[in-house]
Design a protein around this motif. Structure first.
Motif, short mmCIF file in Angstrom:
data_model
loop_
_atom_site.label_atom_id
_atom_site.label_comp_id
_atom_site.label_asym_id
_atom_site.label_seq_id
_atom_site.Cartn_x
_atom_site.Cartn_y
_atom_site.Cartn_z
N VAL A 289 2.26 1.80 -3.48
CA VAL A 289 1.22 2.32 -4.37
C VAL A 289 1.02 3.82 -4.12
CG1 VAL A 289 -1.23 2.20 -4.95
CG2 VAL A 289 0.06 0.09 -4.57
N ASP A 290 0.98 4.21 -2.83
CA ASP A 290 0.79 5.62 -2.47
C ASP A 290 1.92 6.51 -2.98
OD1 ASP A 290 -1.56 4.98 -1.23
OD2 ASP A 290 -0.72 4.94 0.80
N ASN A 291 3.10 5.90 -3.16
CA ASN A 291 4.26 6.65 -3.65
C ASN A 291 4.43 6.51 -5.17
OD1 ASN A 291 5.89 8.00 -1.43
ND2 ASN A 291 5.59 5.97 -0.53
N TYR B 85 4.26 3.90 -7.07
CA TYR B 85 5.03 2.70 -7.42
C TYR B 85 6.53 2.96 -7.51
CZ TYR B 85 0.42 0.82 -8.44
OH TYR B 85 -0.90 0.41 -8.34
N ALA C 241 0.82 -1.21 0.00
CA ALA C 241 0.00 0.00 0.00
C ALA C 241 0.85 1.26 0.00
CB ALA C 241 -0.93 -0.01 1.22
N GLU C 242 1.96 1.23 0.73
CA GLU C 242 2.84 2.41 0.79
C GLU C 242 3.52 2.64 -0.56
OE1 GLU C 242 6.63 4.10 3.40
OE2 GLU C 242 5.53 2.33 4.10
#
Length: 500
Positions: free
Chosen positions: A449-451, A453, A446-447
């Motif tokens: 994805v938030d960045n 990729y 999730a982290e």
């Protein structure tokens, strides 16, 4: 790394070729490879005969009493390096040209084998008996020094040093992967006896050779005491593709020298439509060439669907995913730009790895790993093809040392993260509680994805700041005053000496 007397002998061998009129680096390495192969054939035949005798198994030497070369039948013993290297220069030259070379060109009766394909157009190019005699003597001395060396893989290092002399290597980078990095990647992937292993940009087959050696060391009984698995190992396990026929020829001989009878080594542009392989391999090991951009018209259409780009490093990742079967694994080297590039294609391929499959590890390597040939920063990506996601956490490791200095000299040093990388990768459970200030740590999907990729380690690694306490200003000033007085006293003494 090759140093000292052995390095000097290899340099002098190169000089012998130049003095004899053979100056094209590719021609020189090709001829040296043929001669090393002929030398190794003698050694490996003797070794296999001894092993067969110890196991009580029948063995027929390739140098049988009589060998058919063309229309002639000759004494096979004369084809052995240990025999003909003592011949006078003229006789040695005629034996090599008329008997030995035709013999190795037709060593495989199967005309469809990798070896036969690339030996058919091989040419013996040494122009004079004197040059051949000097080269044979020099190689005998090099083999003597190699046998005395305490290095683990001195033959591999010698061959790597020979390859480093090809000027083209700096341009296309196709065989510049350091052997210890190859070995690290193979150990991380831990090949199995039933794997089908491929390198779609194989060069001299370094990854395939290393995988074969690893299997010999770790799964010897499982493979060699089982008829079907041994046949798979010899004939159906290893696949390599490249666009340079000289490299393919060297790669095929390299594999045979290491005891793999019939690898599938083929001329192929892996990124084009001439590569039909889909969901075929269970393991891919590769360091594909990062030669920038290429003509999109030559690229297979299904690769462009994954990421529309002309950049080879991105297209090769898409290719690996296509060539792997479900459950297949890959360890490949990529330039750092792949990890954080902001283009649509960069993000698309990273998204495919993270969301569409299972990205397991990103091992960041220091820029000096590929010196003196290139100073580019790279990383090793490890992933499994699932076709439907599966990434929970991604393991990051910040490699800062690989056992060699990170300058152009690449001298051996004590600092080496590679054993730690292998040990930590094999015990993923112990990584859960590691802090992001350590060498390795896990980052949840999730982290990532938030960045966007982003897979660069600096995005997630935390720097630990340690407070440094300095003495009070008054104390520092007092120390400066004391130094000033001392300097004044010493200056006065110096002036008195100068007046005398």
């Amino acid at each position: 790394m090759i140093t000292g007397e052995l390095k000097n002998k290899i340099d002098s061998l190169w000089d012998i070729f130049a003095a004899g009129g053979l100056v094209n680096p590719l021609d020189v390495i090709e001829q040296i490879t043929y001669l090393m192969f002929i030398h190794d054939l003698d050694d490996s035949d003797n070794l296999r005969a001894k092993e067969a005798a110890m196991l009580g198994l029948p063995y027929t030497s390739i140098f049988t009493d009589e060998v058919q070369v063309g229309e002639r039948t000759i004494d096979g013993q004369q084809l052995k390096w240990s025999v003909f290297h003592d011949f006078p220069a003229g006789k040695m030259y005629s034996v090599m040209q008329e008997w030995v070379f035709p013999f190795i060109k037709n060593l495989h009766g199967d005309k469809n084998s990798a070896y036969s394909k690339y030996m058919d157009d091989a040419i013996f190019k040494l122009p004079t008996p004197l040059l051949l005699s000097k080269v044979v003597d020099a190689l005998d001395e090099i083999y003597r020094l190699m046998s005395e060396s305490q290095a683990v893989d001195v033959r591999g290092d010698t061959y790597e040093y020979l390859l480093s002399k090809i000027s083209q290597s700096g341009r296309n980078g196709q065989f510049r992967t350091p052997r210890h990095i190859i070995r690290m990647m193979v150990e991380l992937m831990d090949p199995k006896a039933d794997d089908m292993i491929c390198d779609p940009a194989c060069g001299t087959s370094g990854f395939l050779v290393s995988a074969g050696e690893y299997l010999k060391e770790n799964r010897k009984e499982e493979i060699f005491f089982n008829r079907q698995k041994k046949d798979h190992y010899m004939n159906h396990m290893f696949f390599g593709y490249d666009m340079d026929r000289t490299m393919l020829r060297i790669g095929a001989m390299n594999m045979m020298t290491h005891g793999i009878d019939n690898p599938f080594i083929e001329y192929r542009d892996s990124l084009s439509d001439q590569n039909p392989d889909k969901e075929k391999y269970s393991l891919i090991l590769a360091n594909p060439p990062f030669k920038g951009s290429l003509d999109a018209d030559t690229v297979s259409a299904d690769l462009l669907k994954v990421c529309k780009t002309k950049k080879t490093e991105l297209l090769f990742l898409a290719l690996f995913l296509r060539m792997l079967r479900i459950g297949g694994r890959c360890a490949c080297i990529v330039p750092d730009g792949v990890l954080f590039g902001s283009s649509t294609a960069h993000k698309a391929i990273r998204k495919e790895l993270v969301d569409g499959n299972r990205l397991e590890a990103v091992i960041s390597m220091p820029s000096g790993v590929f010196k003196p040939y290139a100073g580019v920063s790279t990383a090793v990506l490890i992933f499994t093809k699932t076709g439907h996601g599966g990434t929970d956490h991604v393991w990051f490791y910040d490699m800062t040392a690989d056992g060699f200095s990170l300058d152009d000299k690449r001298s051996p040093v004590a600092d080496n993260d590679i054993p730690d990388i292998i040990a930590r990768f094999r015990k993923p459970g112990a990584e859960k509680d590691r802090q992001r200030t350590e060498k390795s740590f896990l980052v949840p999907r999730a982290e990532i994805v938030d960045n966007g990729y982003d897979l660069s380690i600096n995005k997630y690694k935390k720097t630990e700041y340690k407070p440094v306490e300095y003495p009070p200003t008054s104390e520092i000033m007092a120390q400066l005053r004391e130094l000033e007085v001392e300097i004044g006293a010493e200056m006065s003494k110096l002036e008195e000496l100068l007046r005398m």
